[in-house]
Design an enzyme around this catalytic site. Structure first.
Site, PDB file in Angstrom:
ATOM      1  N   ASN A  10      -2.640  -5.440  -0.799  1.00  0.00           N
ATOM      2  CA  ASN A  10      -1.690  -4.735  -1.649  1.00  0.00           C
ATOM      3  C   ASN A  10      -0.971  -3.734  -0.745  1.00  0.00           C
ATOM      4  O   ASN A  10      -1.558  -2.742  -0.308  1.00  0.00           O
ATOM      5  CB  ASN A  10      -2.392  -4.017  -2.806  1.00  0.00           C
ATOM      6  CG  ASN A  10      -1.413  -3.225  -3.676  1.00  0.00           C
ATOM      7  OD1 ASN A  10      -0.453  -2.640  -3.191  1.00  0.00           O
ATOM      8  ND2 ASN A  10      -1.661  -3.198  -4.978  1.00  0.00           N
ATOM      9  N   ASN A  12       1.732  -1.872  -1.446  1.00  0.00           N
ATOM     10  CA  ASN A  12       2.339  -0.717  -2.123  1.00  0.00           C
ATOM     11  C   ASN A  12       3.791  -0.527  -1.668  1.00  0.00           C
ATOM     12  O   ASN A  12       4.207   0.563  -1.291  1.00  0.00           O
ATOM     13  CB  ASN A  12       1.506   0.545  -1.878  1.00  0.00           C
ATOM     14  CG  ASN A  12       1.931   1.703  -2.774  1.00  0.00           C
ATOM     15  OD1 ASN A  12       2.589   1.505  -3.791  1.00  0.00           O
ATOM     16  ND2 ASN A  12       1.556   2.916  -2.389  1.00  0.00           N
ATOM     17  N   GLU A  38       2.146  -6.249  -4.841  1.00  0.00           N
ATOM     18  CA  GLU A  38       2.943  -5.049  -5.094  1.00  0.00           C
ATOM     19  C   GLU A  38       4.040  -4.889  -4.033  1.00  0.00           C
ATOM     20  O   GLU A  38       4.161  -3.870  -3.382  1.00  0.00           O
ATOM     21  CB  GLU A  38       2.058  -3.793  -5.182  1.00  0.00           C
ATOM     22  CG  GLU A  38       2.697  -2.747  -6.065  1.00  0.00           C
ATOM     23  CD  GLU A  38       1.824  -1.517  -6.340  1.00  0.00           C
ATOM     24  OE1 GLU A  38       2.357  -0.587  -6.970  1.00  0.00           O
ATOM     25  OE2 GLU A  38       0.640  -1.492  -5.950  1.00  0.00           O
ATOM     26  N   ASP A 151      -5.325  -7.813  -5.850  1.00  0.00           N
ATOM     27  CA  ASP A 151      -5.718  -6.528  -6.399  1.00  0.00           C
ATOM     28  C   ASP A 151      -6.078  -6.750  -7.863  1.00  0.00           C
ATOM     29  O   ASP A 151      -5.205  -6.999  -8.692  1.00  0.00           O
ATOM     30  CB  ASP A 151      -4.542  -5.546  -6.253  1.00  0.00           C
ATOM     31  CG  ASP A 151      -4.814  -4.195  -6.885  1.00  0.00           C
ATOM     32  OD1 ASP A 151      -5.914  -3.988  -7.427  1.00  0.00           O
ATOM     33  OD2 ASP A 151      -3.900  -3.345  -6.849  1.00  0.00           O
ATOM     34  N   ASP A 247      -1.982   2.514   0.348  1.00  0.00           N
ATOM     35  CA  ASP A 247      -3.178   3.146  -0.213  1.00  0.00           C
ATOM     36  C   ASP A 247      -4.324   2.140  -0.350  1.00  0.00           C
ATOM     37  O   ASP A 247      -5.462   2.527  -0.612  1.00  0.00           O
ATOM     38  CB  ASP A 247      -2.880   3.833  -1.552  1.00  0.00           C
ATOM     39  CG  ASP A 247      -2.162   2.950  -2.562  1.00  0.00           C
ATOM     40  OD1 ASP A 247      -1.707   1.842  -2.189  1.00  0.00           O
ATOM     41  OD2 ASP A 247      -2.033   3.355  -3.733  1.00  0.00           O
ATOM     42  N   HIS A 248      -4.024   0.859  -0.159  1.00  0.00           N
ATOM     43  CA  HIS A 248      -5.043  -0.186  -0.058  1.00  0.00           C
ATOM     44  C   HIS A 248      -5.170  -0.614   1.398  1.00  0.00           C
ATOM     45  O   HIS A 248      -4.221  -0.471   2.178  1.00  0.00           O
ATOM     46  CB  HIS A 248      -4.632  -1.441  -0.848  1.00  0.00           C
ATOM     47  CG  HIS A 248      -4.511  -1.254  -2.322  1.00  0.00           C
ATOM     48  ND1 HIS A 248      -5.393  -1.818  -3.217  1.00  0.00           N
ATOM     49  CD2 HIS A 248      -3.596  -0.586  -3.075  1.00  0.00           C
ATOM     50  CE1 HIS A 248      -5.018  -1.511  -4.455  1.00  0.00           C
ATOM     51  NE2 HIS A 248      -3.929  -0.764  -4.389  1.00  0.00           N
TER      52      HIS A 248
END
Length: 257
Positions: A10, A12, A38, A151, A247-248
């Site tokens: 992911n 982001n 994402e 995710d 953030d992943h």
């Protein structure tokens, strides 16, 4: 036997992560298949550096709403076909699903909904979970080997997040969400990371607001699931926690076909 390495991440925002060296990382890492979630972009918004990476076929599925959701696959191997969605408009319009048929296995790249925003979104998330499982079971019932990555937006067990007690009433660790993962596993799917690795403190997402990553106060919400009939082909499943930019962090799976 041919060894295939699949990575799921992911990001982001694909345009955001491009500025942080995403393409250079991909060229260094050289997975056979990279699934990303994402993307927050439609294909026409992407520059050539993202749509044409040397050695890779690229495939994108976007949400109707701009700057939201979206998944993509970069693959050295050309799949026989790629399907976007389950054929259910309310889910397909959010660009969350790619199903790539590689012959030896079906690869699902999925960005499962987040249920934190409202009761309506939590209901949507649970409906999406059930629509996914029904579709996956249909494919498995036809004898297909399934690899499912992405995710999932839920931590399954207490071992899968740093602060389980404080998050019992938060979407992402609600009893109904965790019970759905129990149900998924009972239908003949395997959490491949837990199959190979039992230790605590292994996470894939950290809040950006609280310097959580530095303190490893995280959640394991990104998964590779496999149908039981595919497990003999899988040699390892792992977390690439040193890779930054989102953030992943990415997760990986090694299989032989």
């Amino acid at each position: 036997m041919k060894k295939i390495r699949i990575i799921s991440w992911n990001v982001n925002g694909i345009r955001s992560v491009q500025k942080k060296g995403f393409v250079e990382w991909l060229k260094r890492e050289q997975p056979d298949i990279l699934c990303i979630q994402e993307t927050k972009a439609q294909q026409e918004q992407l520059n050539q550096g993202l749509t044409e990476v040397d050695g890779y076929h690229s495939y994108f599925a976007s949400a109707e709403k701009k700057g939201y959701s979206g998944v993509a696959i970069y693959s050295k191997l050309q799949p026989k076909s790629i399907r976007c969605g389950f054929g259910i408009e309310k889910f397909d319009s959010e660009g969350r699903v790619q199903i790539a048929d590689y012959g030896d296995f079906l690869l699902f790249n999925i960005y499962f909904p987040n249920g934190k925003a409202s009761e309506e979104r939590l209901d949507y998330k649970m409906e999406f979970y059930n629509a996914f499982l029904e579709y996956a079971d249909t494919m498995k019932g036809k004898g297909k080997k399934l690899i499912i990555c992405g995710d999932v937006n839920t931590a399954h067990k207490e071992i899968d997040l740093a602060r389980p007690k404080e998050n019992e009433t938060v979407s992402g660790f609600l009893p109904m969400e965790r019970e759905w993962i129990d149900k998924l596993l009972s239908h003949g799917y395997v959490d491949t990371f837990r199959h190979f690795h039992k230790k605590a403190g292994q996470y894939t997402w950290w809040s950006m607001r609280t310097r959580a990553r530095e303190r490893n106060v995280g959640w394991r919400i990104d998964y590779f699931y496999a149908s039981e009939n595919a497990m003999d082909n899988i040699s390892d499943s792992y977390i690439l926690s040193d890779v930054t930019g989102s953030d992943h962090c990415p997760i990986g799976l090694d299989l032989r076909i």
